[in-house]
Design an enzyme around this catalytic site. Structure first.
Site, PDB file in Angstrom:
ATOM      1  N   MET A 184       0.843  -1.179   0.000  1.00  0.00           N
ATOM      2  CA  MET A 184       0.000   0.000   0.000  1.00  0.00           C
ATOM      3  C   MET A 184       0.887   1.241   0.000  1.00  0.00           C
ATOM      4  O   MET A 184       1.485   1.579   1.025  1.00  0.00           O
ATOM      5  CB  MET A 184      -0.896  -0.012   1.246  1.00  0.00           C
ATOM      6  CG  MET A 184      -1.631   1.282   1.441  1.00  0.00           C
ATOM      7  SD  MET A 184      -2.854   1.293   2.762  1.00  0.00           S
ATOM      8  CE  MET A 184      -1.882   1.037   4.207  1.00  0.00           C
ATOM      9  N   PRO A 185       1.016   1.937  -1.111  1.00  0.00           N
ATOM     10  CA  PRO A 185       1.798   3.170  -1.148  1.00  0.00           C
ATOM     11  C   PRO A 185       1.137   4.258  -0.298  1.00  0.00           C
ATOM     12  O   PRO A 185      -0.085   4.415  -0.303  1.00  0.00           O
ATOM     13  CB  PRO A 185       1.789   3.571  -2.616  1.00  0.00           C
ATOM     14  CG  PRO A 185       1.453   2.338  -3.360  1.00  0.00           C
ATOM     15  CD  PRO A 185       0.561   1.553  -2.449  1.00  0.00           C
ATOM     16  N   PHE A 186       1.973   5.007   0.422  1.00  0.00           N
ATOM     17  CA  PHE A 186       1.497   6.089   1.272  1.00  0.00           C
ATOM     18  C   PHE A 186       2.335   7.313   0.972  1.00  0.00           C
ATOM     19  O   PHE A 186       3.558   7.291   1.145  1.00  0.00           O
ATOM     20  CB  PHE A 186       1.641   5.682   2.739  1.00  0.00           C
ATOM     21  CG  PHE A 186       1.199   6.734   3.710  1.00  0.00           C
ATOM     22  CD1 PHE A 186      -0.132   6.834   4.072  1.00  0.00           C
ATOM     23  CD2 PHE A 186       2.110   7.615   4.257  1.00  0.00           C
ATOM     24  CE1 PHE A 186      -0.548   7.809   4.976  1.00  0.00           C
ATOM     25  CE2 PHE A 186       1.708   8.586   5.165  1.00  0.00           C
ATOM     26  CZ  PHE A 186       0.374   8.681   5.520  1.00  0.00           C
TER      27      PHE A 186
END
Length: 63
Positions: free
Chosen positions: A1-3
């Site tokens: 999950m890119p943040f």
């Protein structure tokens, strides 16, 4: 999950923030192939008195 965590001097409109979220999300989807639904973007508004540029606050620089 890119943040993605974005720090900006406060004062941007809600519309501008929506545009940042949309474009950062699209860039992460394109760059790393992450599903759009997994991308998270957090915008942190920082008062111009708390942002320093070359030893001076952004407020003192008129930003």
């Amino acid at each position: 999950m890119p943040f993605a965590q974005i720090y900006m001097i406060e004062g941007r409109t809600e519309e501008q923030k929506r545009a940042v979220i949309e474009k950062v999300t699209a860039a992460l989807v394109e760059a790393v192939g992450a599903p759009k639904e997994t991308v998270r973007v957090w915008i942190q508004d920082v008062p111009n008195t708390n942002w320093g540029i070359a030893g001076v606050t952004a407020k003192d620089l008129g930003r």
